[in-house]
Design a protein around this motif. Structure first.
Motif, PDB file in Angstrom:
ATOM      1  N   TRP A 170      38.073  49.144  34.664  1.00  0.00           N
ATOM      2  CA  TRP A 170      38.083  48.453  33.590  1.00  0.00           C
ATOM      3  C   TRP A 170      38.172  48.458  32.140  1.00  0.00           C
ATOM      4  O   TRP A 170      38.906  47.026  31.801  1.00  0.00           O
ATOM      5  N   ALA A 171      38.717  49.368  32.407  1.00  0.00           N
ATOM      6  CA  ALA A 171      39.554  49.701  30.865  1.00  0.00           C
ATOM      7  C   ALA A 171      40.754  48.904  30.805  1.00  0.00           C
ATOM      8  O   ALA A 171      41.292  48.046  29.993  1.00  0.00           O
ATOM      9  N   ASP A 172      41.242  48.983  32.143  1.00  0.00           N
ATOM     10  CA  ASP A 172      42.527  48.256  31.913  1.00  0.00           C
ATOM     11  C   ASP A 172      42.230  46.638  31.964  1.00  0.00           C
ATOM     12  O   ASP A 172      43.023  45.545  30.665  1.00  0.00           O
ATOM     13  N   PHE A 173      41.747  46.212  32.474  1.00  0.00           N
ATOM     14  CA  PHE A 173      41.187  44.400  32.385  1.00  0.00           C
ATOM     15  C   PHE A 173      40.675  44.517  30.626  1.00  0.00           C
ATOM     16  O   PHE A 173      41.152  43.742  30.533  1.00  0.00           O
ATOM     17  N   GLU A 174      40.117  44.933  30.549  1.00  0.00           N
ATOM     18  CA  GLU A 174      39.117  45.477  28.704  1.00  0.00           C
ATOM     19  C   GLU A 174      41.002  44.658  27.962  1.00  0.00           C
ATOM     20  O   GLU A 174      40.946  44.325  27.286  1.00  0.00           O
ATOM     21  N   LYS A 175      42.208  45.705  28.524  1.00  0.00           N
ATOM     22  CA  LYS A 175      42.757  46.051  27.688  1.00  0.00           C
ATOM     23  C   LYS A 175      43.646  44.341  27.730  1.00  0.00           C
ATOM     24  O   LYS A 175      44.255  44.223  26.570  1.00  0.00           O
ATOM     25  N   LYS A 176      43.887  44.000  28.932  1.00  0.00           N
ATOM     26  CA  LYS A 176      44.680  42.951  28.812  1.00  0.00           C
ATOM     27  C   LYS A 176      43.827  42.391  28.659  1.00  0.00           C
ATOM     28  O   LYS A 176      44.564  41.082  27.848  1.00  0.00           O
ATOM     29  N   MET A 177      42.738  41.460  28.660  1.00  0.00           N
ATOM     30  CA  MET A 177      41.960  40.171  27.949  1.00  0.00           C
ATOM     31  C   MET A 177      42.043  40.609  26.043  1.00  0.00           C
ATOM     32  O   MET A 177      42.643  39.867  25.498  1.00  0.00           O
TER      33      MET A 177
END
Length: 155
Positions: A105-112
């Motif tokens: 989730w943290a990586d996905f949130e960063k990419k968003m």
């Protein structure tokens, strides 16, 4: 013409009800509408971004006012999908989202967040008439899309 009017009206409606994408909470209690919301958000991003790419490639005549509108829409729309991923169960159903989104989730949130930043930068230059600036900003925004798609979207 109808398609452009429909896209503009839909974009305006979304922008008029602007939502701050906070991944910790979501207005969706059921995953199906959340999935539909994020898919429609991404479709509108793609439609607006596609017009900018077409202008850059000479497939459409560059128009500063239209380019600015499209870039502003992309920048605003980039904030919408994230909250709909936070809905429990939205990893199942009619979605191309990979389960790795919720595992990372943290990586996905960063990419968003990277998409939001790049699209805001795109909106700063889209209407200035400098095709070099536009090319760089489109490339940077497209790179954020690709990074997320590569890791988190099933083909």
């Amino acid at each position: 013409m109808f398609k452009q009017t429909l896209m503009a009206a839909t974009t305006a409606a979304i922008l008029a009800t602007s939502v701050t994408a906070v991944a910790k909470e979501s207005p969706y209690a059921d995953p199906a509408p959340a999935i539909e919301y994020r898919q429609k958000s991404f479709s509108l991003i793609a439609a607006n971004f596609g017009d900018l790419v077409a202008m850059l490639k000479g497939k459409k005549e560059y128009n500063a006012e239209t380019a600015q509108k499209r870039a502003d829409a992309v920048a605003a729309l980039a904030h919408l999908p994230l909250e709909a991923f936070a809905v429990k169960g939205s990893d199942k159903g009619d979605t191309k989202a990979k389960p790795e989104i919720w595992d990372n989730w943290a990586d996905f949130e960063k990419k968003m967040g990277d998409l939001q930043t790049a699209s805001a930068d795109l909106a700063k230059v889209a209407g200035n008439g400098d095709m070099g600036d536009l090319k760089k900003a489109i490339a940077a925004t497209g790179k954020t899309c690709k990074a997320c798609h590569d890791d988190y979207k099933n083909k």
